[in-house]
Design a protein around this motif. Structure first.
Motif, short mmCIF file in Angstrom:
data_model
loop_
_atom_site.label_atom_id
_atom_site.label_comp_id
_atom_site.label_asym_id
_atom_site.label_seq_id
_atom_site.Cartn_x
_atom_site.Cartn_y
_atom_site.Cartn_z
N PRO B 77 0.67 -1.12 -0.27
CA PRO B 77 0.15 -0.35 0.56
C PRO B 77 0.82 1.07 -0.32
O PRO B 77 1.42 0.92 1.11
CB PRO B 77 -0.45 -0.31 1.57
N PHE B 78 0.99 2.28 -1.03
CA PHE B 78 1.83 3.23 -1.08
C PHE B 78 0.84 4.17 -1.48
O PHE B 78 -0.59 3.72 -2.12
CB PHE B 78 2.96 3.31 -2.17
N PRO B 79 1.40 5.58 -1.32
CA PRO B 79 0.33 6.52 -1.90
C PRO B 79 0.01 6.53 -3.16
O PRO B 79 0.81 6.37 -3.68
CB PRO B 79 0.81 8.52 -0.91
N GLY B 80 -1.41 6.82 -3.20
CA GLY B 80 -1.83 6.28 -4.98
C GLY B 80 -1.96 5.18 -5.41
O GLY B 80 -2.79 5.54 -6.80
N ASN B 81 -2.09 4.10 -4.30
CA ASN B 81 -2.14 2.53 -4.85
C ASN B 81 -3.55 2.62 -5.54
O ASN B 81 -3.66 2.73 -6.62
CB ASN B 81 -1.92 1.97 -3.92
N ARG B 82 -4.83 3.48 -4.51
CA ARG B 82 -6.15 2.90 -4.93
C ARG B 82 -6.55 3.65 -6.75
O ARG B 82 -7.27 3.24 -6.81
CB ARG B 82 -6.71 3.46 -4.00
N LEU B 83 -6.26 5.10 -6.03
CA LEU B 83 -6.12 5.73 -7.90
C LEU B 83 -6.24 4.93 -9.17
O LEU B 83 -6.05 5.19 -9.73
CB LEU B 83 -4.94 7.21 -7.48
N LEU B 84 -4.43 4.57 -8.52
CA LEU B 84 -4.02 3.70 -9.40
C LEU B 84 -4.30 2.56 -9.55
O LEU B 84 -4.84 2.10 -10.84
CB LEU B 84 -2.41 2.96 -9.29
N VAL B 85 -5.04 1.39 -8.80
CA VAL B 85 -5.66 0.42 -9.72
C VAL B 85 -7.61 0.97 -10.31
O VAL B 85 -7.19 0.42 -11.21
CB VAL B 85 -5.98 -0.46 -8.32
N SER B 86 -7.79 1.50 -9.99
CA SER B 86 -8.62 2.44 -10.38
C SER B 86 -8.54 2.62 -11.74
O SER B 86 -9.00 2.37 -12.94
CB SER B 86 -9.94 3.48 -9.14
N LEU B 87 -7.51 3.54 -12.21
CA LEU B 87 -6.80 4.04 -13.88
C LEU B 87 -6.71 2.65 -14.33
O LEU B 87 -6.39 2.35 -15.78
CB LEU B 87 -5.74 4.51 -13.54
N LEU B 88 -5.98 1.17 -13.87
CA LEU B 88 -5.86 0.26 -14.52
C LEU B 88 -6.97 -0.65 -14.72
O LEU B 88 -6.94 -1.46 -15.50
CB LEU B 88 -4.68 -0.61 -13.75
N THR B 89 -8.13 0.13 -14.08
CA THR B 89 -9.39 -0.68 -14.24
C THR B 89 -10.75 -0.01 -15.06
O THR B 89 -11.41 -0.17 -15.32
CB THR B 89 -9.90 -1.46 -13.21
N LEU B 90 -9.86 1.35 -15.54
CA LEU B 90 -10.47 1.84 -16.53
C LEU B 90 -10.86 1.38 -17.41
O LEU B 90 -12.20 1.29 -17.71
CB LEU B 90 -10.46 3.58 -16.06
N PRO B 91 -10.31 0.62 -18.30
CA PRO B 91 -10.60 0.21 -19.09
C PRO B 91 -12.11 -0.98 -19.57
O PRO B 91 -12.60 -0.98 -20.54
CB PRO B 91 -9.55 -0.55 -20.51
N LEU B 92 -12.74 -1.41 -18.35
CA LEU B 92 -13.67 -2.44 -17.56
C LEU B 92 -14.95 -1.21 -18.87
O LEU B 92 -15.63 -1.80 -19.44
CB LEU B 92 -13.90 -2.20 -16.51
N ALA B 93 -14.79 -0.50 -18.45
CA ALA B 93 -15.99 0.81 -18.94
C ALA B 93 -15.78 0.72 -20.37
O ALA B 93 -16.53 1.30 -21.27
CB ALA B 93 -15.66 2.20 -18.05
N PHE B 94 -14.84 0.60 -21.08
CA PHE B 94 -14.66 0.91 -22.22
C PHE B 94 -15.30 0.42 -23.88
O PHE B 94 -15.11 -1.12 -23.76
CB PHE B 94 -13.55 1.39 -23.49
N PRO B 95 -15.82 0.05 -24.92
CA PRO B 95 -15.93 -0.62 -25.84
C PRO B 95 -14.51 -0.65 -26.70
O PRO B 95 -14.29 0.10 -26.23
CB PRO B 95 -17.58 0.11 -26.15
N GLY B 96 -15.34 -2.29 -27.17
CA GLY B 96 -14.18 -2.56 -28.29
C GLY B 96 -13.80 -1.39 -28.83
O GLY B 96 -12.40 -1.04 -29.47
N VAL B 97 -14.42 -0.45 -29.10
CA VAL B 97 -14.45 0.32 -30.75
C VAL B 97 -13.51 1.25 -29.87
O VAL B 97 -12.17 1.64 -30.80
CB VAL B 97 -15.45 1.18 -30.91
N VAL B 98 -13.43 1.61 -28.78
CA VAL B 98 -12.98 2.91 -27.82
C VAL B 98 -11.19 2.85 -27.68
O VAL B 98 -10.65 3.32 -27.97
CB VAL B 98 -13.51 3.44 -27.06
N ILE B 99 -11.22 1.63 -27.52
CA ILE B 99 -9.59 0.75 -27.07
C ILE B 99 -9.51 0.80 -28.56
O ILE B 99 -7.86 1.35 -28.97
CB ILE B 99 -10.24 -0.73 -27.15
N GLY B 100 -10.19 0.28 -29.71
CA GLY B 100 -9.12 0.29 -30.95
C GLY B 100 -8.96 1.66 -31.32
O GLY B 100 -7.56 1.87 -32.23
#
Lengths: 346, 263
Positions: B77-100
């Protein structure tokens, strides 16, 4: 067969966690080769931290040193200290059988296969686990699991065995049996063992010496007999066994207190409180020679004896033990004698 | 009795469409040999291989990245850990077209990587419109799906097991091999299976990147819309579905009954 027992020395070992909590005040401790040393204390007293410093799972704060037979091993991790470790939660590898668990350290050390098999067989026999060799660990009872954990730690012939509350997770009867087995095992092997527990009966039964700890400090180091009969402080006296405390004042012929007078030999320092254990109290047959008079407030039949609480007019009632055959009822008047050599002034 | 809703669902949405698809697959000009053609016709067979290859590479890479990152993020657990996790899991919300589209922004003709390699004196590196671009998009797409599962599994690992292994002389690598990986195995298999199945079937990303990436979903699309070869499209769809189902089923049996739900 086993390596020469190891002498361990801690010098100025303190431990402060990252959040600033001081788990251990600077500690000096000598553990003799081949002895079983018990670290005893309530939770949060620093006993487990001390064990983890010895194991190499924690590093002491700057300035602290851990010495094995005079050699400084402070910078070495546990994998390079060659100590065996037994945990409260057993920590057996769930993906391995009993025999594979026991042989794990031998495989890491790349011992010849034949020797690995022989050593595992020897450990299985020693811990009476032969019939379970090919079982998965989740098919074992708690007691069996802890015996596998002991066998696994001992299979690599460690220089010292470190046990962190190994019996706490077991039920009372099993705990007694396994405690006896561990005692015989440690004596038989002659290995240096450090045993952490919060159970004073376990500490008394197993320890050559006991280190009583409180608030990150050593409260007393001594043999079980010393700790029980000559506690160095009120904390130790209260923590080990049951202790009665009576307030009053020292006089020329004893100690005057509520309920009567105790035959305290002169201390020369004007005692204001004395302590004594329930087993040093006798129920007086003769009213004339009794030390204390009081009233029974409660009586508990324990099978082998009866435990009484007696109010003598002091703040706390006294705890007294009598033969199981005597019956007492609350409110009954009672007279007590306290053996003078059982009286403690701290 | 209690299984009835599940049985109705299973029949209506799995057995019936799959059965129909199977029959349609054999009703074209090639007849039942349409299924054989998937293995004998180079276009289809290469597309099948490319699809499975990209999906396998995506799965391995994703598990590697998520495995290391997941365990690290859970343990430190470092400062910004949770922010990083939420950033890393952000693409969950993206449709394939956006990823492309994001892959094109990064590795396309006007992309960041191309500009960078050119500035460094080399050729303009462009790989967005190929299998490599697709692979990158899928990995980006799959990491959030595996990361959270692995972090949850890492949280349940007993640190005492690692300490026990170390006390017996195990090096860091041995601890990873003998304690951490077996402990994460169910999570790795179940999230890996999901990752593989998603990568096999994903269409949006591939379609955004280029029409000439020959992966099965694209081939099915071309057969269906451009060539109006409905039977072949159905046969390919059936095989794609069957392969995905097989991988999930194998993963479930490999991971044991305890993770069947997660798979």
């Amino acid at each position: 067969m086993n390596p020469v027992p190891l002498a361990i020395r801690l010098e100025g070992c303190a431990r402060t966690f990252a959040d600033g909590t001081r788990a251990l005040e600077p500690l000096d401790l000598d553990i003799r080769a081949g002895e079983t040393l018990v670290l005893l204390g309530p939770s949060g007293c620093g006993k487990t931290t001390t064990l983890r410093l010895i194991a190499g799972l924690e590093r002491p704060d700057a300035g602290g040193r851990v010495l094995f037979d005079g050699e400084d091993v402070t910078a070495r991790g546990i994998e390079a200290r060659h100590v065996g470790m037994v945990f409260q939660s057993y920590a057996l590898f769930p993906n391995m059988t009993v025999a594979e668990n026991i042989g794990y350290g031998l495989r890491i050390r790349k011992l010849p296969i034949r020797e690995q098999r022989a050593r595992v067989g020897e450990m299985l026999a020693m811990m009476r686990l032969e019939a379970l060799a090919d079982r998965a660990v989740d098919q074992l009872s708690g007691g069996q699991r802890q015996r596998v954990a002991l066998a696994r730690a001992l299979a690599v012939r460690p220089r010292a065995l470190l046990l962190d509350e190994p019996l706490t997770a077991l039920d009372a009867q099993l705990r007694d049996t396994l405690r006896m087995e561990i005692n015989l095992l440690l004596r038989g092997l002659g290995i240096t063992a450090i045993y952490v527990t919060h159970d004073q009966a376990e500490a008394m039964a197993l320890g050559d010496r006991i280190v009583v700890m409180a608030h990150g400090r050593v409260a007393q180091v001594g043999t079980p007999r010393d700790i029980y009969h000559r506690p160095a402080s009120a904390f130790v006296a209260d923590f080990i066994g049951t202790m009665n405390r009576v307030r009053g004042s020292e006089t020329a012929d004893g100690f005057a207190c509520a309920g009567g007078r105790l035959r305290l030999p002169p201390t020369g320092r004007g005692a204001a409180a004395v302590m004594f254990r329930p087993e040093d109290v006798r129920i007086a047959a003769d009213d004339e020679t009794a030390d204390l008079a009081g009233t029974v407030t409660a009586s508990f039949y324990l099978g082998d004896r009866t435990r009484l609480f007696v109010d003598i007019g002091d703040e706390c009632p006294l705890t007294v033990e009598s033969s199981a055959r005597c019956t007492f009822r609350p409110g009954q008047a009672i007279r007590l004698n306290v053996q003078p050599d059982g009286l403690l002034v701290l | 009795m209690f299984l009835l809703p599940a049985a109705i669902f299973f029949i209506a949405f799995f057995i019936l469409p799959m059965g129909r698809l199977f029959i349609v697959g054999g009703s074209g000009s090639r007849g039942w040999s349409a299924y054989a053609a998937i293995l004998t016709d180079a276009v289809y067979f290469n597309a099948l291989l490319a699809t499975l290859g990209v999906a396998a590479a995506t799965t391995v890479t994703t598990l590697l990245v998520s495995g290391v990152a997941g365990v690290f993020l859970q343990r430190h657990p470092f400062p910004g850990n949770r922010l990083l996790v939420s950033l890393l899991t952000l693409p969950l919300a993206f449709p394939g077209v956006v990823i492309g589209f994001m892959v094109i922004m990064l590795a396309g003709r006007q992309g960041l990587i191309g500009t960078l390699t050119q500035a460094l004196g080399g050729d303009r590196l462009v790989f967005a419109y190929s299998l490599a671009g697709l692979f990158m998009g899928y990995v980006y797409f799959s990491i959030p799906r595996t990361l959270l599962t692995i972090m949850a599994a890492a949280e349940k690992l007993d640190p005492r097991l690692e300490e026990a292994a170390r006390s017996l002389g195990a090096s860091t690598w041995r601890v990873v091999r003998d304690v951490i990986l077996p402990g994460l195995k169910p999570a790795l298999i179940s999230s890996g299976a999901i990752c593989f199945a998603t990568a096999v079937g994903a269409f949006g990303t591939a379609f955004t990147l280029a029409t000439r990436i020959d992966v099965l979903p694209m081939v099915i699309y071309t057969e269906f819309t451009l060539s109006a070869n409905i039977a072949m499209a159905a046969a390919l769809s059936f095989v794609l579905g069957a392969v995905t189902w097989l991988v999930l089923a194998l993963a479930r049996s490999a991971a044991g009954s305890t993770v069947a739900a997660a798979g």
